[in-house]
Design an enzyme around this catalytic site. Sequence first.
Site, PDB file in Angstrom:
ATOM      1  N   ALA A 254       0.806  -1.232   0.104  1.00  0.00           N
ATOM      2  CA  ALA A 254       0.158  -0.081  -0.037  1.00  0.00           C
ATOM      3  C   ALA A 254       0.911   1.317  -0.033  1.00  0.00           C
ATOM      4  CB  ALA A 254      -0.990   0.016   1.132  1.00  0.00           C
ATOM      5  N   ALA A 255       1.990   1.341  -0.363  1.00  0.00           N
ATOM      6  CA  ALA A 255       2.994   2.243  -0.438  1.00  0.00           C
ATOM      7  C   ALA A 255       2.469   3.379  -1.045  1.00  0.00           C
ATOM      8  CB  ALA A 255       4.522   1.868  -0.664  1.00  0.00           C
ATOM      9  N   GLY A 256       2.332   3.240  -2.528  1.00  0.00           N
ATOM     10  CA  GLY A 256       1.662   4.152  -3.353  1.00  0.00           C
ATOM     11  C   GLY A 256       0.419   4.804  -3.163  1.00  0.00           C
ATOM     12  N   ASP A 257      -0.422   3.897  -2.372  1.00  0.00           N
ATOM     13  CA  ASP A 257      -1.738   4.310  -2.068  1.00  0.00           C
ATOM     14  C   ASP A 257      -1.575   5.244  -0.882  1.00  0.00           C
ATOM     15  OD1 ASP A 257      -2.838   2.935  -4.113  1.00  0.00           O
ATOM     16  OD2 ASP A 257      -3.065   1.036  -2.729  1.00  0.00           O
TER      17      ASP A 257
END
Length: 305
Positions: A254-257
């Site tokens: 979920a880093a990009g989110d």
Amino acid sequence: MSTLLIVGSANADHVLTFENLPQAGETLLCQQYRLELGGKGANQAVATARLRNPQQTVCFIAALGDDNNADMMRKAWSEDDIDISGCYQIANQSTGTAMIFVDQQGENSIGIVPGANTCLGSEHFRQQHAKFEQANYMLIQLETTLDSVQSALQLARQYDCTTILNPAPATALSKEILNLVDIITPNETEALALTGVEVNDQLNASKAADYFHQQGVNSVVITLGSKGAYVSEQGKGEGKIIPAPIVSAIDTVAAGDTFNGAMMVALDEGKSLQEAVIFANKASSIAVTRHGAQSSIPYRDQLND
């Protein structure tokens, strides 16, 4: 109060952890399995809600199945104080599902069954037009249909709402869609798929950003994983790489989110795009040090610490 709107997908994530990601034709024993709440739209809604200030309201528009996963999601999102009045449960449909393989270095491979996500469309947006009218920013991704993405962007533009497109998973985008986007946030893989430019240094990041500018996108943020993010704004000189804090990543799901939700929060607070990216880098750097999708997303006070 200001309104931040997220439109997009919701998935039940089946996460399998391995020492190394399986190769084609290879069968490996899973080290750990867990079921988590995910979907890029839902992840970004949760990130926005956890990182916002008290003067910001977060609204999420999505299509869910008629099943227990949907009930579980709605309860969890309510606990993060997200306005879910725009989350529809579609009869005779299952909630979206994702299979996520994660290795010991935190890298991942993801397969998605869209389910009810494909049902999200313009009729839902029309019913929620007041949210578009009130919103300062709208964040959307590509885990729903392109028709739904274009409809949401058009409605946001109608109400002079700043639009942010996270083009994931990457798919061909028309100039008509890109013309409706104010800020685009691909990662290196997505930038390559959309522009044909391999973003392996600052020069090539600039070339990829120029492609988006030529398609009508004013601001480009290319996320570069542990290296940070490249930021380019039309008419504001040469772009630059904003470095990220150095951490030991264990799970990048979920880093990009988290980055996208955090960036929108900061922009709405009046920060410049570069300042917003610094804030977003901090948030995503915390997320990669934790397992899971929504369970890895930090709260604002944890960034302050």
